[in-house]
Design an enzyme around this catalytic site. Structure first.
Site, PDB file in Angstrom:
ATOM      1  N   ARG A  50     -13.898  34.886 -10.797  1.00 43.95           N
ATOM      2  CA  ARG A  50     -14.640  36.085 -10.405  1.00 43.95           C
ATOM      3  C   ARG A  50     -13.777  37.311 -10.701  1.00 43.95           C
ATOM      4  NH1 ARG A  50     -16.942  34.207  -4.439  1.00 43.95           N
ATOM      5  NH2 ARG A  50     -18.337  32.547  -5.188  1.00 43.95           N
ATOM      6  N   ASP A  52     -12.675  41.160 -11.064  1.00 40.77           N
ATOM      7  CA  ASP A  52     -12.936  42.335 -10.242  1.00 40.77           C
ATOM      8  C   ASP A  52     -13.623  43.433 -11.048  1.00 40.77           C
ATOM      9  OD1 ASP A  52     -11.770  41.205  -7.999  1.00 40.77           O
ATOM     10  OD2 ASP A  52      -9.799  42.078  -8.388  1.00 40.77           O
ATOM     11  N   ARG A 202      -2.504  41.852 -11.528  1.00 38.38           N
ATOM     12  CA  ARG A 202      -2.333  43.301 -11.539  1.00 38.38           C
ATOM     13  C   ARG A 202      -1.121  43.728 -10.724  1.00 38.38           C
ATOM     14  NH1 ARG A 202      -7.818  45.417  -9.453  1.00 38.38           N
ATOM     15  NH2 ARG A 202      -6.669  47.399  -9.510  1.00 38.38           N
TER      16      ARG A 202
END
Length: 257
Positions: A50, A52, A202
């Site tokens: 999934r 972002d 990230r």
């Protein structure tokens, strides 16, 4: 019901992420709307990961169950027709056993993060890479990344809203390369693991960027990791430089790389 595996490419910029949500555009929602043009009551599709809001994909994988027997080529052509004008493309489809699952059958996920170092703002690739102002020391970044390889408690690099049961993950690879860039420097960070925590990639990239810029030393990455404290993490990098590039399965599903 025949099950199909889909290899998907998308620009995450216009979407609130992969997962379907009320009143906001999502990649899952766009694909399910296209499937609804072909058959009624198509079940919810499942994905390998999934992504972002703002995160892109070069090789996302999802599965769908159809009532009819479609040839993979005809199904991909029909979906691409109905997906327009969304920046989503079905690259390839293969029929798979009904026990196969895009998420649970996956062995590894591969991500790429793009950084472009230059003083001038990006124009053509403003939504496709992270524009950093500082020149980056690639060797320092590589040294810092070595501390993250292997099995660790990645609490420092985990979003506070992460729902994973454990912060312990095994990071199999981090490779940092510099690629030709007409103006400035472009760096690509490749990460490979069976699974990732929410915002793990990230968070890692943001910390390594600080190492490359000289604000942190390579050994500071080890210190941050061992702290198991979110406050020890560098700034989280923006989503638009991140790409889900490939998903590995026990079998070879797709011809396209």
């Amino acid at each position: 019901m025949p099950r199909y595996a889909m290899k998907i490419e998308y620009d995450g910029g216009p979407f609130a992420g992969w997962q379907k949500q009320l009143n906001v555009p999502s990649v899952q929602g766009a694909i399910e709307a296209a499937l609804a043009k072909l058959e009624q009551n198509v079940p919810t599709i499942g994905a390998a990961g999934r992504t972002d809001a703002g995160v892109h994909a070069l090789g996302q994988v999802a599965h769908c169950d159809m009532a009819q027997n479609w040839t993979p080529f005809r199904l991909s052509e029909a979906l691409n027709f109905h997906l327009r004008p969304n920046p989503v493309a079905i690259l390839e489809i293969q029929q798979v056993p009904d026990t196969w699952h895009a998420r649970f059958s996956a062995l590894e996920r591969h991500y790429i993060f793009r950084l472009i170092s230059r003083r001038a703002p990006l124009t053509h690739e403003a939504r496709q890479a992270w524009n950093v102002k500082n020149r980056l020391d690639i060797e320092a970044m590589r040294e810092g990344a070595k501390h993250l390889i292997g099995t660790h408690d990645f609490t420092t690099f985990r979003a506070t809203i992460c729902q994973a049961k454990s912060p312990v993950k095994t990071l199999d690879e981090i490779t940092i390369t510099e690629v030709p860039c007409l103006h400035g420097q472009e760096f690509r960070i490749f990460l490979r693991a069976r699974s990732f925590l929410h915002n793990q990639v990230r968070s890692i990239v943001g910390t390594l960027e600080r190492v490359g810029a000289g604000s942190l030393q390579p050994e500071d990455v080890k210190t941050a990791l061992e702290a198991t404290d979110r406050a020890a993490c560098g700034p989280v990098s923006p989503p638009h430089g991140l790409y889900l590039s490939h998903v590995t399965y026990p079998e070879v599903l797709f011809e396209t790389l």
